[in-house]
Design a protein around this motif. Structure first.
Motif, short mmCIF file in Angstrom:
data_model
loop_
_atom_site.label_atom_id
_atom_site.label_comp_id
_atom_site.label_asym_id
_atom_site.label_seq_id
_atom_site.Cartn_x
_atom_site.Cartn_y
_atom_site.Cartn_z
N ARG A 38 -6.46 -18.53 -0.86
CA ARG A 38 -7.20 -17.86 -1.93
C ARG A 38 -7.62 -16.48 -1.47
O ARG A 38 -7.91 -16.26 -0.28
CB ARG A 38 -8.40 -18.69 -2.37
N ILE A 40 -10.11 -13.68 -0.93
CA ILE A 40 -11.57 -13.64 -0.79
C ILE A 40 -12.11 -12.21 -0.86
O ILE A 40 -13.30 -12.01 -0.97
CB ILE A 40 -12.05 -14.35 0.50
N ARG A 41 -11.21 -11.22 -0.78
CA ARG A 41 -11.62 -9.83 -0.98
C ARG A 41 -10.47 -9.08 -1.64
O ARG A 41 -9.33 -9.13 -1.17
CB ARG A 41 -12.00 -9.15 0.33
N ARG A 55 -7.19 -12.75 2.46
CA ARG A 55 -6.97 -14.11 1.95
C ARG A 55 -7.42 -15.12 2.99
O ARG A 55 -7.34 -14.86 4.20
CB ARG A 55 -5.51 -14.31 1.57
N TRP A 56 -7.88 -16.27 2.51
CA TRP A 56 -8.29 -17.38 3.37
C TRP A 56 -7.20 -18.44 3.26
O TRP A 56 -6.82 -18.85 2.16
CB TRP A 56 -9.63 -17.95 2.91
N GLU A 65 -8.60 -16.11 8.22
CA GLU A 65 -8.44 -14.99 7.30
C GLU A 65 -7.25 -14.14 7.72
O GLU A 65 -7.03 -13.93 8.91
CB GLU A 65 -9.68 -14.08 7.34
#
Length: 143
Positions: A38, A40-41, A55-56, A65
């Motif tokens: 997903r 995340i930033r 992304r994680w 990450e």
């Protein structure tokens, strides 16, 4: 120079723009590699998956990450692991080019050093399996 390298070269039955769309979208990438992914930033670029996006990869708190370093639509994505993980000096590169048949050549490399002694070969083999499985899944989606 990193000590380990996982590599995949494959020809995919679709145009570069279609292949890039699948590989660049953090939220779609998880289904290709078989792990939850997903964003995340968001990137500051027009595409939220572009340079600077993060992304994680993993389940809950178990994962790592990756930060996008280079994002050239339909051509190149480069990234690095930017959190604690089993990798050190990690650099991933996804390069796309046209073939004479109108398909896309995918050249995917992941270079890294091991963090835990004697785990590098196992990590390299695991990454190569993930890349091969991801390419098969992508090929199926592109048909």
């Amino acid at each position: 120079m990193p000590a380990y390298k996982a590599e995949l070269i494959d020809i995919l039955p679709a145009s570069r723009d279609r292949v890039f769309d699948h590989l660049a979208d953090h939220n779609r990438l998880g289904s290709l590699i078989g792990l939850p992914v997903r964003r995340i930033r968001d990137s500051d670029q027009a595409d939220p998956n572009g340079t600077g996006s993060v992304r994680w990869i993993g389940l809950g708190p178990v994962g790592f990450e990756e930060t996008i370093l280079t994002f050239e639509p339909e051509r190149l994505i480069e990234y690095t692991v930017t959190s604690l993980s089993g990798f050190r000096n990690h650099h991933g590169r996804v390069r796309l080019s046209d073939t004479t048949e109108g398909h896309t050549r995918l050249h995917y490399t992941i270079e890294f050093d091991e963090v835990i002694p004697f785990t590098g070969n196992s990590l390299q083999r695991a990454l190569e399996r993930i890349l091969r499985r991801g390419a098969r899944r992508l090929r199926d989606r592109l048909r």
